[in-house]
Design an enzyme around this catalytic site. Structure first.
Site, PDB file in Angstrom:
ATOM      1  CE  LYS A 165     -10.487  -2.169   0.846  1.00  0.00           C
ATOM      2  NZ  LYS A 165     -10.096  -1.731  -0.510  1.00  0.00           N
ATOM      3  CE  LYS A 265      -7.179   3.658  -4.903  1.00  0.00           C
ATOM      4  NZ  LYS A 265      -6.728   2.596  -3.981  1.00  0.00           N
TER       5      LYS A 265
HETATM    6 MG    MG Z   1      -7.805  -1.432  -4.041  1.00  0.00          MG
END
Ligand code: MG
Length: 368
Positions: A165, A265
């Site tokens: 990240k 997702k």
């Molecule tokens: Mg992502």
């Protein structure tokens, strides 16, 4: 078969340690999850979970799940849970949008379909057997040295794919993070740099063209059009995540040539019925996918991994497990868990996970 009643539980899921996204712009310490249990006029019941990743990550939040369920659940009483397209049509009529809340009900109906047919979900989703699913680490934003240390730790635990990240206003720091990770990555391992929409297109083009990193770049900017500007001007493959909410968003991204891969997702897209359609489209156009959920317990992870396990290997990258970050496990010993870099879904009818009622406590709502 008809749905006779639907119960809802709210459960706070604390993270084992604080998690930072988007160059430290977003911090997470606890998830607000909702579990639903659908009963039928037979002995079959189905379980689903809807768990946004906090309330700053997507246009979704735990209170919103339960407010939407108060509108959706009564409309499903008396409906056939095996008629999944009809169930989704009823929900879309009752409340347009709000896919994150619909995911729990759709998944509970898939669980009932699996139990009624005696088949695990991966079979219903098209696979003859449950392929082991490679799982990826998730590396919280930090200094270059901290992030490299976390990747080495994850590597020692069996992870071969990492999601790092990054992304923020400090261009030099992001470049340093990317190059340090690219240089330190053990042979045979892969990394996706997830910017979580933190960059403007100008920053993205500057950083990516200066970096030695060659791996996937995920959701560099806020919108599809901004990501498209980046995709046209960098050499790294682009993966999209937060800007995709329904099938038409995927179709638009493909028409524009905005990416080479996407995250699939269930909680972002509205459950397995929508995800299956999108997964099949992605296979047809040759995209790569990380198939996993937005957040939640091992129940949400296991549902997503049934879809991953039934997806052709050529189109499938590793899957992340949300429950690995949690201090509370409402389904002890069950579901798909990391076994040295791989996870297997249960060979049980449905998704194969049932929360412990002692851990869930009293339901927050009961619709009948
Ligand atoms: Mg992502």
């Amino acid at each position: 078969m008809i749905i006779t009643n639907i119960q809802v539980w709210q459960l706070d899921l604390p993270l084992t340690k604080a998690y930072w996204l988007s160059g430290g712009r977003l911090k997470f310490e606890q998830l607000d999850s909702s579990f639903v249990r659908i009963e039928t006029n037979t002995s079959l019941v189905g379980w689903g979970e809807a768990c946004p990743w906090g309330h700053t990550y997507l246009p979704a939040h735990g209170g919103g799940v339960r407010a939407a369920l108060a509108l959706l659940a009564p409309a499903l009483i008396g409906q056939d849970p095996l008629a999944l397209d009809h169930i989704n049509a009823v929900m879309d009529t009752q409340l347009p949008g709000h896919p994150y809340a619909k995911a729990a009900l759709d998944i509970a109906c898939w669980d009932i379909l699996g139990k009624a047919s005696g088949l695990p979900l991966y079979r219903l989703l098209g696979a003859p057997e449950a392929a082991p699913v490679a799982v990826n680490s998730s590396i919280s934003t930090g200094t270059p040295d901290q992030m490299v240390a976390l990747i080495h730790q994850a590597s020692a635990q069996g992870y071969r794919t990492h999601s790092a990240k990054i992304g923020g206003s400090d261009i030099a720091l992001d470049l340093a993070r990317m190059d340090a990770i690219a240089d330190a990555l053990p042979p045979g391992e892969a990394v996706t740099f997830d910017i979580n929409r933190a960059w403007t297109p100008g920053v993205a083009v500057e950083v990516l063209n200066a970096s030695r990193a060659q791996g996937w770049i995920e959701q560099p900017c806020q919108t599809l059009d901004q990501c498209l500007q980046v995709a046209k001007r960098v050499r790294q493959p682009i993966m999209l995540d937060e800007c995709l909410h329904d099938f038409n968003d995927h179709l638009e991204a493909w028409k524009l040539g905005a990416c080479e891969g996407v995250k699939v997702k269930p909680n972002r897209l509205g459950g397995l019925t929508r995800c299956r359609q999108i997964r099949d489209f992605c296979v047809s156009v040759g995209w790569s996918m990380h198939i996993e959920d937005v957040g939640g317990s091992v129940l949400a992870d296991t549902v997503a991994l049934h879809l991953a396990a039934s997806t052709p290997q050529a189109n499938r990258l590793a899957s992340w497990l949300s429950h690995a970050h949690l201090a509370l496990d409402p389904c002890p010993g069950q579901g798909a868990r990391n076994l040295v870099g791989f996870a297997r879904v249960p060979d049980l009818p449905g998704h194969g996970v049932e929360p412990d009622l002692d851990i869930l406590g009293q339901p927050s709502a009961h619709y009948r």
